[in-house]
Design a protein around this motif. Structure first.
Motif, PDB file in Angstrom:
ATOM      1  N   PHE A   1       4.342  -4.135  -8.308  1.00 41.60           N
ATOM      2  CA  PHE A   1       3.638  -2.927  -7.912  1.00 41.60           C
ATOM      3  C   PHE A   1       2.832  -3.027  -6.644  1.00 41.60           C
ATOM      4  N   ASP A   2       2.536  -4.234  -6.247  1.00 39.71           N
ATOM      5  CA  ASP A   2       1.838  -4.354  -4.968  1.00 39.71           C
ATOM      6  C   ASP A   2       2.690  -3.768  -3.848  1.00 39.71           C
ATOM      7  N   LYS A   3       4.016  -3.764  -4.063  1.00 38.15           N
ATOM      8  CA  LYS A   3       4.886  -3.217  -3.019  1.00 38.15           C
ATOM      9  C   LYS A   3       4.652  -1.721  -2.853  1.00 38.15           C
ATOM     10  N   VAL A   4       4.200  -1.067  -3.931  1.00 47.76           N
ATOM     11  CA  VAL A   4       3.886   0.354  -3.824  1.00 47.76           C
ATOM     12  C   VAL A   4       2.781   0.542  -2.796  1.00 47.76           C
TER      13      VAL A   4
ATOM     14  N   PRO B   1      -0.238   1.339   4.608  1.00 48.98           N
ATOM     15  CA  PRO B   1      -0.019   1.378   6.059  1.00 48.98           C
ATOM     16  C   PRO B   1       0.262   2.782   6.572  1.00 48.98           C
ATOM     17  N   GLN B   2       1.048   3.554   5.810  1.00 52.94           N
ATOM     18  CA  GLN B   2       1.319   4.923   6.262  1.00 52.94           C
ATOM     19  C   GLN B   2       0.035   5.741   6.246  1.00 52.94           C
ATOM     20  N   PHE B   3      -0.733   5.568   5.195  1.00 53.57           N
ATOM     21  CA  PHE B   3      -2.003   6.279   5.086  1.00 53.57           C
ATOM     22  C   PHE B   3      -2.887   5.995   6.304  1.00 53.57           C
ATOM     23  N   LEU B   4      -2.924   4.742   6.716  1.00 57.78           N
ATOM     24  CA  LEU B   4      -3.827   4.354   7.798  1.00 57.78           C
ATOM     25  C   LEU B   4      -3.300   4.695   9.184  1.00 57.78           C
ATOM     26  N   PHE B   5      -1.985   4.599   9.338  1.00 59.55           N
ATOM     27  CA  PHE B   5      -1.468   4.623  10.703  1.00 59.55           C
ATOM     28  C   PHE B   5      -0.569   5.796  11.058  1.00 59.55           C
ATOM     29  N   SER B   6      -0.429   6.805  10.151  1.00 60.66           N
ATOM     30  CA  SER B   6       0.534   7.871  10.449  1.00 60.66           C
ATOM     31  C   SER B   6      -0.051   9.047  11.197  1.00 60.66           C
ATOM     32  N   GLY B   7      -1.188   8.835  11.818  1.00 59.84           N
ATOM     33  CA  GLY B   7      -1.748   9.942  12.573  1.00 59.84           C
ATOM     34  C   GLY B   7      -2.657  10.832  11.759  1.00 59.84           C
ATOM     35  N   VAL B   8      -3.087  10.340  10.613  1.00 60.25           N
ATOM     36  CA  VAL B   8      -4.012  11.127   9.807  1.00 60.25           C
ATOM     37  C   VAL B   8      -5.399  11.096  10.440  1.00 60.25           C
TER      38      VAL B   8
ATOM     39  N   VAL C   1       6.010   5.075  14.217  1.00 57.61           N
ATOM     40  CA  VAL C   1       5.255   5.955  13.330  1.00 57.61           C
ATOM     41  C   VAL C   1       5.969   7.290  13.162  1.00 57.61           C
ATOM     42  N   ARG C   2       6.571   7.776  14.247  1.00 60.68           N
ATOM     43  CA  ARG C   2       7.247   9.078  14.172  1.00 60.68           C
ATOM     44  C   ARG C   2       8.387   9.086  13.181  1.00 60.68           C
ATOM     45  N   CYS C   3       8.907   7.873  12.847  1.00 62.11           N
ATOM     46  CA  CYS C   3      10.013   7.811  11.899  1.00 62.11           C
ATOM     47  C   CYS C   3       9.533   7.749  10.450  1.00 62.11           C
ATOM     48  N   LEU C   4       8.241   7.549  10.242  1.00 62.77           N
ATOM     49  CA  LEU C   4       7.757   7.366   8.879  1.00 62.77           C
ATOM     50  C   LEU C   4       7.675   8.692   8.136  1.00 62.77           C
ATOM     51  N   PRO C   5       7.944   8.669   6.834  1.00 57.24           N
ATOM     52  CA  PRO C   5       7.951   9.919   6.062  1.00 57.24           C
ATOM     53  C   PRO C   5       6.590  10.621   6.045  1.00 57.24           C
ATOM     54  N   LEU C   6       5.506   9.862   5.885  1.00 59.17           N
ATOM     55  CA  LEU C   6       4.222  10.543   5.797  1.00 59.17           C
ATOM     56  C   LEU C   6       3.918  11.296   7.088  1.00 59.17           C
ATOM     57  N   HIS C   7       4.331  10.711   8.186  1.00 59.24           N
ATOM     58  CA  HIS C   7       4.059  11.355   9.470  1.00 59.24           C
ATOM     59  C   HIS C   7       4.717  12.733   9.550  1.00 59.24           C
ATOM     60  N   GLN C   8       5.915  12.843   8.945  1.00 57.25           N
ATOM     61  CA  GLN C   8       6.585  14.149   8.977  1.00 57.25           C
ATOM     62  C   GLN C   8       5.675  15.196   8.373  1.00 57.25           C
ATOM     63  N   GLY C   9       5.116  14.845   7.214  1.00 56.48           N
ATOM     64  CA  GLY C   9       4.263  15.796   6.524  1.00 56.48           C
ATOM     65  C   GLY C   9       2.973  16.064   7.290  1.00 56.48           C
ATOM     66  N   VAL C  10       2.372  15.017   7.821  1.00 60.58           N
ATOM     67  CA  VAL C  10       1.102  15.173   8.546  1.00 60.58           C
ATOM     68  C   VAL C  10       1.296  16.084   9.755  1.00 60.58           C
TER      69      VAL C  10
ATOM     70  N   LEU D   1      -7.424  -5.839   5.878  1.00 61.85           N
ATOM     71  CA  LEU D   1      -7.276  -6.119   7.304  1.00 61.85           C
ATOM     72  C   LEU D   1      -6.626  -4.945   8.018  1.00 61.85           C
ATOM     73  N   LEU D   2      -5.655  -4.310   7.341  1.00 61.85           N
ATOM     74  CA  LEU D   2      -5.056  -3.136   7.942  1.00 61.85           C
ATOM     75  C   LEU D   2      -6.092  -2.040   8.130  1.00 61.85           C
ATOM     76  N   MET D   3      -6.952  -1.910   7.124  1.00 62.96           N
ATOM     77  CA  MET D   3      -7.983  -0.890   7.214  1.00 62.96           C
ATOM     78  C   MET D   3      -8.919  -1.200   8.379  1.00 62.96           C
ATOM     79  N   LEU D   4      -9.228  -2.467   8.535  1.00 60.77           N
ATOM     80  CA  LEU D   4     -10.078  -2.873   9.658  1.00 60.77           C
ATOM     81  C   LEU D   4      -9.440  -2.461  10.973  1.00 60.77           C
TER      82      LEU D   4
END
Lengths: 252, 342, 259
Positions: A169-172, A178-185, A200-209, C37-40
């Motif tokens: 589950f850590d893979k979840v 990473p998407q949460f942090l880096f998708s332009g939110v 980033v433009r290819c990531l699914p979350l970014h589409q929604g954002v 670290l990612l959050m940082l």
């Protein structure tokens, strides 16, 4: 009869028992909005976005709406689904009825979509209450949230059918955080070097954002259709895989 | 509990029919009596990768009978049942259930079946009553009808006062009763029971058999797997003996016994291996079939007492002598060389 | 000496936790190490860029502001989560603690061992975090190493009472609520991402109730090398919380696991 609907009924019956958890899921995105949107927003004030200046809270809010949809669905289709599949063995009995793997997958996803519809509407109303919405296009953010939920839900169901134990589950989190942090939110993509922005433009979350932000800020473009199509395909493919995998797991 | 009573017309019917639980027909049966068996399998195969669980078996099950699959663990009974229940696709062969093809019409077939699995798989997040209601909804039953049926079934399972309880605190016997009640919610044509009394105490076993008799009287076809020979003998009209994925023989319990063993068996128990070996030589002429087990000799006999006396006269002194009727266990032993408990 | 002897029994519990972690490390390496670290990176650098372009944070870069805060917050969140569900597993689901007390270990040793384990775990996470933060430029003073004990103090001060609470529970229903409605708001409003001065006055006065706030203040002071009298107060609050949590835990563990 629409067979997946029966599974939705079952989930609704179970949810009636613990309304507190149902409500608590709504609290997080609001907290994020308050702390990052307004709290940090007090430090950022305004930023340039697509040629106009936007208060930071208005910039962040649509992204949070979409993030909330992603996270809530991801929890449903990973932890909750896995526990039902492997530990509670909820679906073993279901497979002895006319329902099959596809009905289980569609049913669980439908339930999640219903939850997200409620949360998203509530969050959008919250945004309006905080004075962050100035365009009727913002209503379009609701179907975008559902599309995000559909995408992560379908893909998540498929992924969960491959998990063996809770160690996986850590893979979840590896996919979500990473998407949460880096998708332009939280900050626009022009902060990135070119190659990073492309990824980033290819990531699914970014589409929604992207789609949600354009709509809420009242600056829709045709690209929104492309973003939604991406999400729809992702969800549909995931659903197909999940249906087959469930059949293989429970009716080998 | 299921008993027998008379309905409004004075006809002898199962109590369940009189109470409205089952359709208003004295046994047998629901569907028009057409030709053809209810369940028919030809060269049915099931393999998991390289492992062959069911190796080309053929059988047919008639409407209204209690049909059994008897065999030890690993014989392929459960795999066969799962194919009949359309919970597992056949790897080869033909399987027709209720005049439909199991390979392609799974959902339609499942709608007419009731399944009682080996391990209870009740929904632990729902109450006892909700388990019945939700399960009935999976079959598309309408809510009003469903409520009535669920209440009757709760009464049948003697769980009416536990209707609002969660499933976890129930005892094993209660859970099994609930599982059976659940399997009846859609008034199935066929009820499949996989090892129905495994893990139950003797009292619960007999209570369960009684309910199954009542179902049979109401015209429901029952298909049972079991490794208990007393269960097979008591309940089944016909059965099929399975071992290693194949059918070794079939027939009614009585036919199988008459076919393969004599009426009675004399058991000679020995604590010392050497004594047993010596005795085996001595008794050879006294029986046309002597089975040598780890700690016993089994002599087939038409008149057990006479044979036992002859054994004693021959100078054999066993640590224990038992004369009993032949059972399906002996049939299995004769057919496969192993006991059912192996 | 009395001290090492008193630690001997709890250390066996620590050993057990270490062995379990070693086997299952893949399940936690992301959430424990990579995620903070990612959050940082995202907040410190990405969001930091926006903040520094805008009003800024009173002289320091946003990265320098956020890094110590994130350190404290991450440790507190990890320690609290680790003091909920694993306790439930030990007392109810798998009953490993019952197996432990069937040996010469006493309930008190189990409790102390768990707290010791949190100290070690938190220290490990904190060291990695501090090194990366320093490399990125988020720690401006060599006193920054003190941020490690400060953050660890904050973490165990929260973990001890939470573990005590968890030992009284039969189901984990309350845990999600505690995380969602307790930890999460505290995480977001204790001065990690923005100065508490930005909060409305009413809330600002309540913030002293947040242990994370005190830990954040300590870490930030260490990272920037600024001392003040208030630091004593922060340490005192956290110390008191820790002691109270340990005392309470002794009682609840005894009640739950004792014969």
């Amino acid at each position: 009869m629409w067979r997946p609907g029966r599974l939705v009924e079952r989930n609704a019956l179970v949810a009636r028992r613990s309304p507190a958890l149902f409500l608590a899921g709504f609290a997080e995105p609001v907290l994020l909005l308050l702390s990052i949107g307004f709290g940090v927003g007090g430090l950022v004030e305004e930023l340039e976005h697509r040629g106009s200046t936007v208060p930071y809270a208005e910039f962040v809010a649509p992204g949070l709406l979409v993030v909330a949809a992603m996270t809530a669905t991801a929890m449903d289709v990973s932890f909750t689904f896995f526990i039902k599949l492997k530990y509670l063995k909820t679906y073993d009995a279901v497979m002895a009825t006319p329902l099959g793997g596809r009905d289980v997958a569609v049913g669980e996803l439908t339930w999640s979509l219903l939850r997200i519809a409620v949360y998203s509407t509530a969050f959008l109303l919250t945004m309006v209450a905080f004075g962050l919405v100035h365009s009727w296009w913002a209503l379009g953010a609701l179907p975008v949230a559902l599309a995000v939920s559909f995408a992560f839900g379908g893909a998540g169901l498929a992924a969960t059918t491959y998990m063996r134990s809770w160690v996986d589950f850590d893979k979840v989190w590896l996919v979500l955080i990473p998407q949460f942090l880096f998708s332009g939110v939280f900050f626009p993509l022009d902060r990135y070097p070119g190659w990073a922005a492309t990824i980033v433009r290819c990531l699914p979350l970014h589409q929604g954002v992207e789609a949600a932000r354009q709509l809420v800020l009242g600056q829709p473009t045709w690209a929104i259709l492309g973003h939604v199509a991406y999400l729809a395909i992702m969800g549909a493919v995931g659903l197909r895989i999940a249906s087959r995998r469930i059949d293989r797991l429970l009716a080998p | 509990m299921f008993g027998v009573t008379r309905n409004a017309a004075g006809v002898l019917v199962g109590e369940s029919v009189a109470s409205g639980l089952m359709p208003e027909q004295p046994s047998p049966l629901r569907a028009p009596a057409g030709g053809g068996a209810l369940i028919e399998a030809r060269d049915l195969r099931k393999s998991f990768g390289d492992f062959v669980a069911v190796d080309g078996i053929s059988f047919s099950i008639e409407r209204g009978e209690v049909f059994g699959f008897l065999g030890p663990n690993g014989a392929g009974k459960t795999s066969t049942m799962r194919m009949v229940a359309c919970a597992s696709p056949p790897t080869g062969g033909v399987l027709r259930v209720l005049d439909m093809d199991a390979a392609t019409e799974g959902p339609a077939i499942r709608a007419r079946l009731g399944v009682v699995p080996q391990e209870d798989n009740l929904d632990t997040e729902l109450s006892v009553l909700d388990n019945l209601l939700v399960y009935g909804r999976y079959f598309g039953l309408e809510r009003g009808l469903l409520r009535r049926r669920a209440e009757e079934l709760l009464a049948f399972a003697q769980l009416t006062d536990r209707a609002r309880d969660r499933v976890d605190p129930l005892s094993g016997g209660m859970k099994r009763r609930l599982t059976i009640a659940r399997a009846l919610i859609n008034q199935p044509d066929v009820v499949l029971l996989d090892e129905p009394t495994t893990g139950l105490d003797p009292q619960a076993r007999h209570a369960l058999w009684e309910r199954l008799y009542a179902l049979k009287r109401d015209g429901v076809t029952l298909v049972i797997t079991t490794h208990y020979m007393d269960e097979a003998e008591q309940l089944c009209d016909r059965l099929v003996v399975m071992d290693g994925g194949c059918i070794v023989d079939e027939g009614s319990p009585r036919q199988l016994i008459e076919r393969h063993v004599r009426r009675e068996v004399v058991e000679l128990r020995f604590l010392v291996e050497a004594d047993k070996a010596a005795a085996a030589v001595l008794v050879e002429s006294l029986s046309d079939h002597v089975e040598v087990l780890a700690d016993r000799l089994l002599l087939a006999a038409d008149d057990g007492d006479a044979t036992a006396a002859a054994v004693h006269a021959a100078g054999v002194r066993a640590d224990a002598v038992l004369v009993r009727r032949a059972s399906l266990e002996d049939v299995f032993l004769r057919l496969t060389g192993r006991t059912l408990e192996d | 000496m009395a001290a090492p002897a008193a630690l001997a029994a709890p250390m066996r519990v620590v050993e057990h936790e270490w062995l379990m972690t070693r086997r299952l490390w893949q399940g936690v390496v992301f959430s424990m190490f990579v995620s903070p670290l990612l959050m940082l990176g995202a907040m410190g650098l990405g969001l930091g860029g926006l903040v520094d372009d805008g009003a800024g944070v009173g002289g320091t870069s946003y990265l320098e502001f956020v890094a110590p805060g994130l350190l404290a917050a991450t440790l507190v969140q990890a320690a609290v989560a680790d003091s909920l569900w694993p306790i439930m597993a030990g007392t109810t689901w798998l009953r490993t603690f019952h197996a432990m007390v069937a040996t010469p270990l006493r309930p008190r040793d189990v409790q102390r061992g768990l707290v010791l384990w949190q100290v070690m775990r938190s220290s490990a996470i904190a060291s990695v975090f501090l090194v990366v933060a320093a490399v990125l430029g988020g720690i401006s003073s060599p006193w920054g190493v003190l941020a490690l004990p400060a953050a660890v103090l904050g973490a165990v001060a929260c973990a001890a009472p939470v573990a005590a609470f968890a030992a009284t529970r039969e189901t984990d229903v309350s845990f999600s609520l505690l995380m969602r409605l307790g930890v999460t708001p505290v995480f977001f409003f204790s001065g990690v991402f923005f100065p508490v001065g930005e909060l409305p006055d009413a809330l600002e006065r309540l913030i002293v109730l947040s242990p994370l706030f005190h830990a954040v203040e300590l870490c930030r002071a260490a990272a920037s090398g600024t001392a003040s009298v208030a630091l004593v107060g922060h340490v005192a609050v956290l110390g008191a919380l820790l002691v109270a949590g340990l005392r309470w835990g002794e009682r609840t563990f005894e009640r739950r696991l004792g014969v």
